[in-house]
Design a protein around this motif. Sequence first.
Motif, PDB file in Angstrom:
ATOM      1  N   CYS A 278       1.017  -1.314  -0.290  1.00  0.00           N
ATOM      2  CA  CYS A 278      -0.138  -0.066   0.260  1.00  0.00           C
ATOM      3  C   CYS A 278       1.144   1.292   0.181  1.00  0.00           C
ATOM      4  N   GLY A 279      -0.104   2.325  -0.261  1.00  0.00           N
ATOM      5  CA  GLY A 279       0.981   3.440   0.051  1.00  0.00           C
ATOM      6  C   GLY A 279       1.988   3.865   0.586  1.00  0.00           C
ATOM      7  N   ARG A 280       1.580   3.624   2.368  1.00  0.00           N
ATOM      8  CA  ARG A 280       1.707   4.097   3.120  1.00  0.00           C
ATOM      9  C   ARG A 280       3.594   3.530   3.284  1.00  0.00           C
ATOM     10  N   SER A 281       3.540   2.498   3.112  1.00  0.00           N
ATOM     11  CA  SER A 281       4.656   1.711   3.297  1.00  0.00           C
ATOM     12  C   SER A 281       5.422   1.747   2.156  1.00  0.00           C
ATOM     13  N   LEU A 282       5.278   2.308   0.742  1.00  0.00           N
ATOM     14  CA  LEU A 282       6.106   2.428  -0.260  1.00  0.00           C
ATOM     15  C   LEU A 282       6.311   3.492  -0.288  1.00  0.00           C
ATOM     16  N   PRO A 342      -1.086  16.624  -9.930  1.00  0.00           N
ATOM     17  CA  PRO A 342      -0.763  15.678  -9.020  1.00  0.00           C
ATOM     18  C   PRO A 342      -2.098  15.621  -8.110  1.00  0.00           C
ATOM     19  N   THR A 343      -1.943  14.336  -7.488  1.00  0.00           N
ATOM     20  CA  THR A 343      -2.992  13.811  -6.920  1.00  0.00           C
ATOM     21  C   THR A 343      -3.262  13.424  -5.603  1.00  0.00           C
ATOM     22  N   LEU A 344      -4.269  13.627  -4.766  1.00  0.00           N
ATOM     23  CA  LEU A 344      -4.165  13.806  -3.093  1.00  0.00           C
ATOM     24  C   LEU A 344      -4.710  12.065  -3.087  1.00  0.00           C
ATOM     25  N   VAL A 345      -4.794  11.351  -3.033  1.00  0.00           N
ATOM     26  CA  VAL A 345      -5.005   9.722  -2.039  1.00  0.00           C
ATOM     27  C   VAL A 345      -4.919  10.323  -0.807  1.00  0.00           C
ATOM     28  N   ASP A 346      -5.700   8.980  -0.326  1.00  0.00           N
ATOM     29  CA  ASP A 346      -5.853   8.402   1.077  1.00  0.00           C
ATOM     30  C   ASP A 346      -4.444   7.103   1.450  1.00  0.00           C
ATOM     31  N   LEU A 367       0.473  11.911  -0.335  1.00  0.00           N
ATOM     32  CA  LEU A 367      -0.808  10.457   0.297  1.00  0.00           C
ATOM     33  C   LEU A 367      -0.147  11.777   1.951  1.00  0.00           C
ATOM     34  N   HIS A 368      -2.280  11.026   2.294  1.00  0.00           N
ATOM     35  CA  HIS A 368      -2.453  12.133   3.368  1.00  0.00           C
ATOM     36  C   HIS A 368      -3.365  11.081   4.012  1.00  0.00           C
TER      37      HIS A 368
END
Length: 392
Positions: A278-282, A342-346, A367-368
């Motif tokens: 997932c995004g948080r881990s990358l 740019p794109t805001l994503v969870d 990422l937010h």
Amino acid sequence: MSIIRFEDVDVIFSNKPREALALLDKGQTREQILKQTGLVVGVEKANLDINKGEICVLMGLSGSGKSSLLRCINGLNTVSRGKLFVEHEGKHIDIAHCSPAELKMMRTKRIAMVFQKFALMPWLTVRENISFGLEMQGRPEKERRKLVDDKLELVGLTQWRNKKPDELSGGMQQRVGLARALAMDADILLMDEPFSALDPLIRQGLQDELLELQRKLNKTIVFVSHDLDEALKLGSRIAIMKDGRIIQYSKPEEIVLNPADDYVRTFVAHTNPLNVLCGRSLMRSLDNCKRVNGSVCLDPGGDSWLDLAEGNTIKGARRNGSQLDLQNWVPGQSVEELGRRPTLVDSNIGMREALQIRYQTGNKLVLHDNHKVVGILGDSELYHALLGKNLG
């Protein structure tokens, strides 16, 4: 809060395990103990905590000890040494040392089990199979009927309620077994390789159904599997076992990105990261991004910047001195709707969706977490993940 906790649990398959335990303490291996004593070490020094609402997957090759560990939870295997606590009504009952009455109560009210071979009674109908455990609990007939009807609807077998097991496919029989366990209304569900005997397509479908049921019911599930892809798909956390020992107990993405040793590294070598990470881990965290006066650089050339307010909330964005409009993406939204910016994503976005958005927009992802920016995800981070490398 942990609902199940193993503390230094050893399992020796013998009524007289003392000799084998003494050899374990001397550092002898499972094979050496078998050769010297003829006793089998099922589990060695297991320490594990499982939280409420988790799916904990016990994973390993045949003989690794995963089923032996699972069967300790409901007392089917005896704990030779150590403690095994299961929470019930605010108290922690030590299954390893509880009374027969307490163990019976836990089996009938607190813990239910789904077996690999379905374990259905062929002379009973689907309805009667599901109702059997409720009769053992002494539930009134009217209550039993309602519970059975509810669970039949939940697993999609209402129209099959009067059929015998041999009239059902393998996948349907396994759903009967699952409905029977759910009807017991136990908060803890033990599943011992429940899908391994099924064809791949049926197996994948039941995995999806289990995840959907879990979203509705929020059970605490301990699931045994020898299939890493299945473990990574289902598990909140995964315990990888070898020779009766737990080698690593982590979240799926942690196991893929940071395997504990060469054994785990070999296991995950051919894993598809798109299904796990997932995004948080990358992401590249804000601490590792180029920052100037509270602004974060979004590209190597330094043309695009993200301006942050106190608490890392977004104040604005700019490119070459001009205002840059950001866009939002939420799960379920079509990626094709996004523009080239740019794109805001969870922060929990899956890697597959992140790659699609990066390709569609030609820009990095911001990422937010609850509207606070936590990191940036771009080509470098995605390429490293695909190559099985960790940026640290």
